[in-house]
Design a protein around this motif. Structure first.
Motif, PDB file in Angstrom:
ATOM      1  N   ALA A 412       0.825  -1.210   0.000  1.00 38.54           N
ATOM      2  CA  ALA A 412       0.000   0.000   0.000  1.00 38.54           C
ATOM      3  C   ALA A 412       0.860   1.261   0.000  1.00 38.54           C
ATOM      4  O   ALA A 412       0.586   2.216  -0.745  1.00 38.54           O
ATOM      5  N   VAL A 413       1.896   1.273   0.820  1.00 35.22           N
ATOM      6  CA  VAL A 413       2.769   2.444   0.895  1.00 35.22           C
ATOM      7  C   VAL A 413       3.501   2.658  -0.428  1.00 35.22           C
ATOM      8  O   VAL A 413       3.585   3.785  -0.938  1.00 35.22           O
ATOM      9  N   ALA A 414       4.019   1.570  -1.004  1.00 33.77           N
ATOM     10  CA  ALA A 414       4.765   1.695  -2.259  1.00 33.77           C
ATOM     11  C   ALA A 414       3.888   2.215  -3.385  1.00 33.77           C
ATOM     12  O   ALA A 414       4.295   3.107  -4.149  1.00 33.77           O
ATOM     13  N   VAL A 415       2.683   1.683  -3.508  1.00 32.85           N
ATOM     14  CA  VAL A 415       1.767   2.124  -4.570  1.00 32.85           C
ATOM     15  C   VAL A 415       1.390   3.590  -4.367  1.00 32.85           C
ATOM     16  O   VAL A 415       1.353   4.378  -5.324  1.00 32.85           O
ATOM     17  N   SER A 416       1.111   3.960  -3.122  1.00 30.47           N
ATOM     18  CA  SER A 416       0.707   5.343  -2.839  1.00 30.47           C
ATOM     19  C   SER A 416       1.816   6.330  -3.201  1.00 30.47           C
ATOM     20  O   SER A 416       1.553   7.372  -3.828  1.00 30.47           O
ATOM     21  N   ILE A 417       3.049   6.011  -2.817  1.00 29.56           N
ATOM     22  CA  ILE A 417       4.171   6.908  -3.118  1.00 29.56           C
ATOM     23  C   ILE A 417       4.411   6.975  -4.617  1.00 29.56           C
ATOM     24  O   ILE A 417       4.617   8.064  -5.181  1.00 29.56           O
ATOM     25  N   LEU A 418       4.370   5.822  -5.277  1.00 33.94           N
ATOM     26  CA  LEU A 418       4.581   5.793  -6.730  1.00 33.94           C
ATOM     27  C   LEU A 418       3.551   6.666  -7.444  1.00 33.94           C
ATOM     28  O   LEU A 418       3.915   7.510  -8.279  1.00 33.94           O
ATOM     29  N   GLU A 419       2.270   6.469  -7.118  1.00 30.91           N
ATOM     30  CA  GLU A 419       1.210   7.198  -7.810  1.00 30.91           C
ATOM     31  C   GLU A 419       1.255   8.691  -7.485  1.00 30.91           C
ATOM     32  O   GLU A 419       1.022   9.535  -8.365  1.00 30.91           O
ATOM     33  N   TYR A 420       1.544   9.028  -6.243  1.00 27.83           N
ATOM     34  CA  TYR A 420       1.592  10.441  -5.863  1.00 27.83           C
ATOM     35  C   TYR A 420       2.721  11.168  -6.578  1.00 27.83           C
ATOM     36  O   TYR A 420       2.520  12.248  -7.159  1.00 27.83           O
ATOM     37  N   ARG A 421       3.920  10.577  -6.557  1.00 22.78           N
ATOM     38  CA  ARG A 421       5.068  11.235  -7.190  1.00 22.78           C
ATOM     39  C   ARG A 421       4.921  11.256  -8.714  1.00 22.78           C
ATOM     40  O   ARG A 421       5.309  12.236  -9.367  1.00 22.78           O
ATOM     41  N   ARG A 422       4.355  10.198  -9.276  1.00 24.73           N
ATOM     42  CA  ARG A 422       4.178  10.169 -10.733  1.00 24.73           C
ATOM     43  C   ARG A 422       3.153  11.225 -11.164  1.00 24.73           C
ATOM     44  O   ARG A 422       3.371  11.929 -12.158  1.00 24.73           O
ATOM     45  N   ALA A 423       2.058  11.347 -10.416  1.00 24.67           N
ATOM     46  CA  ALA A 423       1.054  12.357 -10.746  1.00 24.67           C
ATOM     47  C   ALA A 423       1.618  13.770 -10.599  1.00 24.67           C
ATOM     48  O   ALA A 423       1.338  14.657 -11.421  1.00 24.67           O
ATOM     49  N   ALA A 424       2.422  13.973  -9.555  1.00 24.72           N
ATOM     50  CA  ALA A 424       3.023  15.289  -9.349  1.00 24.72           C
ATOM     51  C   ALA A 424       3.976  15.646 -10.486  1.00 24.72           C
ATOM     52  O   ALA A 424       4.031  16.798 -10.943  1.00 24.72           O
ATOM     53  N   SER A 425       4.725  14.669 -10.965  1.00 29.49           N
ATOM     54  CA  SER A 425       5.681  14.932 -12.048  1.00 29.49           C
ATOM     55  C   SER A 425       4.985  15.243 -13.366  1.00 29.49           C
ATOM     56  O   SER A 425       5.534  15.971 -14.212  1.00 29.49           O
ATOM     57  N   LEU A 426       3.783  14.682 -13.561  1.00 28.37           N
ATOM     58  CA  LEU A 426       3.069  14.873 -14.834  1.00 28.37           C
ATOM     59  C   LEU A 426       2.001  15.951 -14.761  1.00 28.37           C
ATOM     60  O   LEU A 426       1.269  16.165 -15.740  1.00 28.37           O
ATOM     61  N   SER A 427       1.902  16.634 -13.622  1.00 37.45           N
ATOM     62  CA  SER A 427       0.805  17.586 -13.423  1.00 37.45           C
ATOM     63  C   SER A 427       0.836  18.756 -14.410  1.00 37.45           C
ATOM     64  O   SER A 427      -0.199  19.334 -14.731  1.00 37.45           O
ATOM     65  N   GLY A 428       2.004  19.101 -14.909  1.00 40.83           N
ATOM     66  CA  GLY A 428       2.097  20.249 -15.809  1.00 40.83           C
ATOM     67  C   GLY A 428       1.986  19.901 -17.276  1.00 40.83           C
ATOM     68  O   GLY A 428       2.164  20.783 -18.127  1.00 40.83           O
ATOM     69  N   PHE A 429       1.712  18.630 -17.604  1.00 42.01           N
ATOM     70  CA  PHE A 429       1.681  18.203 -19.000  1.00 42.01           C
ATOM     71  C   PHE A 429       0.288  17.690 -19.355  1.00 42.01           C
ATOM     72  O   PHE A 429      -0.253  16.808 -18.679  1.00 42.01           O
ATOM     73  N   ASN A 430      -0.287  18.230 -20.431  1.00 38.53           N
ATOM     74  CA  ASN A 430      -1.584  17.744 -20.895  1.00 38.53           C
ATOM     75  C   ASN A 430      -1.452  16.418 -21.628  1.00 38.53           C
ATOM     76  O   ASN A 430      -2.275  15.509 -21.457  1.00 38.53           O
ATOM     77  N   GLN A 431      -0.420  16.306 -22.457  1.00 37.18           N
ATOM     78  CA  GLN A 431      -0.165  15.076 -23.194  1.00 37.18           C
ATOM     79  C   GLN A 431       1.318  14.734 -23.054  1.00 37.18           C
ATOM     80  O   GLN A 431       2.119  15.040 -23.940  1.00 37.18           O
ATOM     81  N   PRO A 432       1.687  14.127 -21.944  1.00 36.18           N
ATOM     82  CA  PRO A 432       3.113  13.848 -21.708  1.00 36.18           C
ATOM     83  C   PRO A 432       3.675  12.877 -22.732  1.00 36.18           C
ATOM     84  O   PRO A 432       2.991  11.943 -23.176  1.00 36.18           O
ATOM     85  N   THR A 433       4.909  13.099 -23.103  1.00 32.95           N
ATOM     86  CA  THR A 433       5.598  12.208 -24.024  1.00 32.95           C
ATOM     87  C   THR A 433       6.036  10.941 -23.280  1.00 32.95           C
ATOM     88  O   THR A 433       5.964  10.853 -22.049  1.00 32.95           O
ATOM     89  N   GLN A 434       6.513   9.986 -24.056  1.00 32.09           N
ATOM     90  CA  GLN A 434       6.972   8.738 -23.448  1.00 32.09           C
ATOM     91  C   GLN A 434       8.161   8.987 -22.528  1.00 32.09           C
ATOM     92  O   GLN A 434       8.262   8.387 -21.452  1.00 32.09           O
ATOM     93  N   VAL A 435       9.043   9.883 -22.931  1.00 32.36           N
ATOM     94  CA  VAL A 435      10.201  10.213 -22.096  1.00 32.36           C
ATOM     95  C   VAL A 435       9.753  10.819 -20.774  1.00 32.36           C
ATOM     96  O   VAL A 435      10.279  10.480 -19.698  1.00 32.36           O
ATOM     97  N   GLN A 436       8.767  11.695 -20.818  1.00 29.08           N
ATOM     98  CA  GLN A 436       8.260  12.326 -19.598  1.00 29.08           C
ATOM     99  C   GLN A 436       7.549  11.301 -18.703  1.00 29.08           C
ATOM    100  O   GLN A 436       7.650  11.358 -17.476  1.00 29.08           O
ATOM    101  N   GLN A 437       6.840  10.365 -19.311  1.00 29.33           N
ATOM    102  CA  GLN A 437       6.164   9.322 -18.536  1.00 29.33           C
ATOM    103  C   GLN A 437       7.174   8.409 -17.848  1.00 29.33           C
ATOM    104  O   GLN A 437       6.982   8.015 -16.688  1.00 29.33           O
ATOM    105  N   ILE A 438       8.252   8.089 -18.552  1.00 31.50           N
ATOM    106  CA  ILE A 438       9.297   7.257 -17.949  1.00 31.50           C
ATOM    107  C   ILE A 438       9.959   7.989 -16.782  1.00 31.50           C
ATOM    108  O   ILE A 438      10.184   7.415 -15.710  1.00 31.50           O
ATOM    109  N   ALA A 439      10.236   9.281 -16.995  1.00 28.74           N
ATOM    110  CA  ALA A 439      10.856  10.076 -15.933  1.00 28.74           C
ATOM    111  C   ALA A 439       9.944  10.170 -14.716  1.00 28.74           C
ATOM    112  O   ALA A 439      10.401  10.105 -13.566  1.00 28.74           O
TER     113      ALA A 439
END
Length: 469
Positions: A412-439
């Motif tokens: 539960a902790v791992a999934v929550s951290i992964l999803e939170y940080r991934r969403a935060a990293s992509l928050s400024g992109f409407n259509q993120p590229t594959q490179v941005q999704q990997i990052a």
């Protein structure tokens, strides 16, 4: 015949053989089902979230019932309950294989889980009672190898069975193993003696089970529902009410399901706490590494399985050695060192990049296997040796509960951290590229594993408190 067997110098190792069957079958079944979920989803005409309950229901049932079945072993006899476990497991496996709807399969998986809980809780009690104090570390170390082999063989065996015989075969394979185990119980295990003439606290068991199921549902689905959603908060609140009622019930009756005074035993409590932290740490890796290898590095399932096998293979070699060594040098130094090495392995895994060489990935898993192998056997030895003989069943149940609870919490902790940080990293992109999704994935992945390493460091500090034991 049994009296003659008891005179043999290697009789205790015959007991070990019977217990090993139960441990192997329960750990293998925990890992064999995942590989069959895609064909089960298609064959039973369901969707992925519903099919996931084949795994979730099994885990919820085991975790919730472990203290009760351990207590039943103390009162009714560990040998008797352990034998029932094999019968129930074989019957549940047969029914799972015959299921023709997802609802039936989930229901029969719960039946299978109830039986697996009896094997997990009472096996450790029988084993601890069958070996002298001077040899417990060694035998619990070998049990660590059995656990590793069961976990390692599940995915590979499951893949072969599904490919050649269909998904039903992953359940049918348990039937002959279960019957062999039951025969061993009847022929080899010593008859239960000096049983406690006490009543079973079924109300306490019900309160604990309901509270644990509600709490684990919140942990398992908090990320999907939202941690501040009504559903999550309702589950957590209801669980807290059930646990308060459970404690009230246990304090007021003469024969509680769980003697709360057992937690006043420092060695027992710190051992279970450290064990829970170790599984919280490990399961951040167990859950997320396959996604890194498959989605980011585009490795095949076979290659991913080969890389991840480095962990249990090293553990299988180290666990018996650390168990034997703990009988001579004590628990604390080995447990503390093991958790420290586990933290190092998680840190190295967190630092993996998209261009990391294969040998470094496998080395990080081998280091984690080394650390876990050093830790688990001495820690289990300290837990089971810290209680009175009449408490061995419930102690084995709590030990297994701490392990399963750590798995759920770590996931539960791992999934929550992964999803939170991934969403935060992509928050400024409407259509993120594959490179941005990997990052974005790598940002969440690394943060989650570093938190897992932090759990291991806390576990090392807890174990250090027992450095003189």
């Amino acid at each position: 015949m049994q009296e003659k067997l008891q005179q043999l110098p290697y009789y205790k190792w015959m007991i070990f053989g019977v217990i090993s069957i139960g441990i192997f079958i329960s750990t293998m079944t925990s890992s064999i089902v995942n590989v069959a979920l895609p064909p089960i989803t298609i064959a039973l005409q369901t969707d992925i979230p519903t099919a996931q309950w084949v795994v979730t229901a099994y885990l919820l049932a085991i975790t919730s019932l472990l203290p009760l079945v351990g207590r039943l072993g103390d009162v009714l006899g560990c040998r008797r309950i352990y034998g029932y476990g094999f019968i129930g497991f074989a019957a549940g496996s047969l029914l799972c294989g015959m299921a023709n709807s997802i609802g039936m399969l989930i229901g029969f998986r719960v039946m299978q889980a109830i039986s697996a809980a009896t094997l997990m809780a009472n096996g450790m009690a029988i084993l601890t009672a069958g070996f002298p104090q001077s040899e417990r570390g060694k035998v619990l170390g070998v049990i660590g190898t059995i656990v590793a082999l069961g976990s390692l063989s599940g995915p590979g065996l499951g893949g072969l069975l599904v490919d050649n015989f269909g998904w039903h075969a992953i359940f049918y394979v348990n039937i002959p193993i279960g019957m062999l185990g039951y025969a061993g119980v009847r022929l080899i295990l010593p008859v239960d003696q000096n049983l406690q003439q006490e009543k079973i606290d079924y109300l306490g068991a019900a309160l604990f089970t309901i509270g644990m199921v509600s709490f684990l549902l919140a942990l398992s689905y908090g990320t999907r529902w939202g941690w501040l959603s009504i559903s999550t908060l309702a589950c957590l609140g209801f669980a807290m009410v059930m646990f308060v009622l459970f404690i009230w019930q246990e304090k007021r009756i003469a024969y509680p399901m769980l003697e709360l005074s057992i937690f006043k035993n420092w060695e027992f409590s710190t051992g279970n706490l450290a064990g829970m932290l170790s599984f919280m740490a490990m399961f951040s890796n167990t859950l997320l590494l396959p996604y890194f290898l498959h989605d980011i590095l585009t490795f095949t399932p076979a290659k991913t399985g080969l890389i991840m096998s480095a962990f249990p293979l090293v553990m299988a070699v180290v666990a018996p050695l650390s168990g034997s060594l703990s009988d001579k040098v004590g628990i604390g130094p080995l447990a503390t060192t093991g958790m420290g090495i586990l933290a190092l392995g998680l840190f190295l895994t967190a630092r993996l990049q998209v261009n990391t060489e294969l040998w470094l990935i496998m080395a990080s898993q081998a280091i984690m296997g080394l650390g876990n192998g050093l830790f688990q056997s001495p820690n289990n030895n300290s837990i089971m040796s810290a209680v009175q003989p009449r408490q061995l069943g419930v102690a084995g149940g709590i030990n297994a509960l701490a392990r399963n609870f750590g798995m759920v919490c770590g996931t539960a902790v791992a999934v929550s951290i992964l999803e939170y940080r991934r969403a935060a990293s992509l928050s400024g992109f409407n259509q993120p590229t594959q490179v941005q999704q990997i990052a974005a994935f790598m940002d969440g992945y690394q943060a989650a594993l570093l938190v897992g390493a932090a759990f291991a460091i806390i576990g090392a500090l807890v174990s250090f408190q027992r450095s003189g034991k």
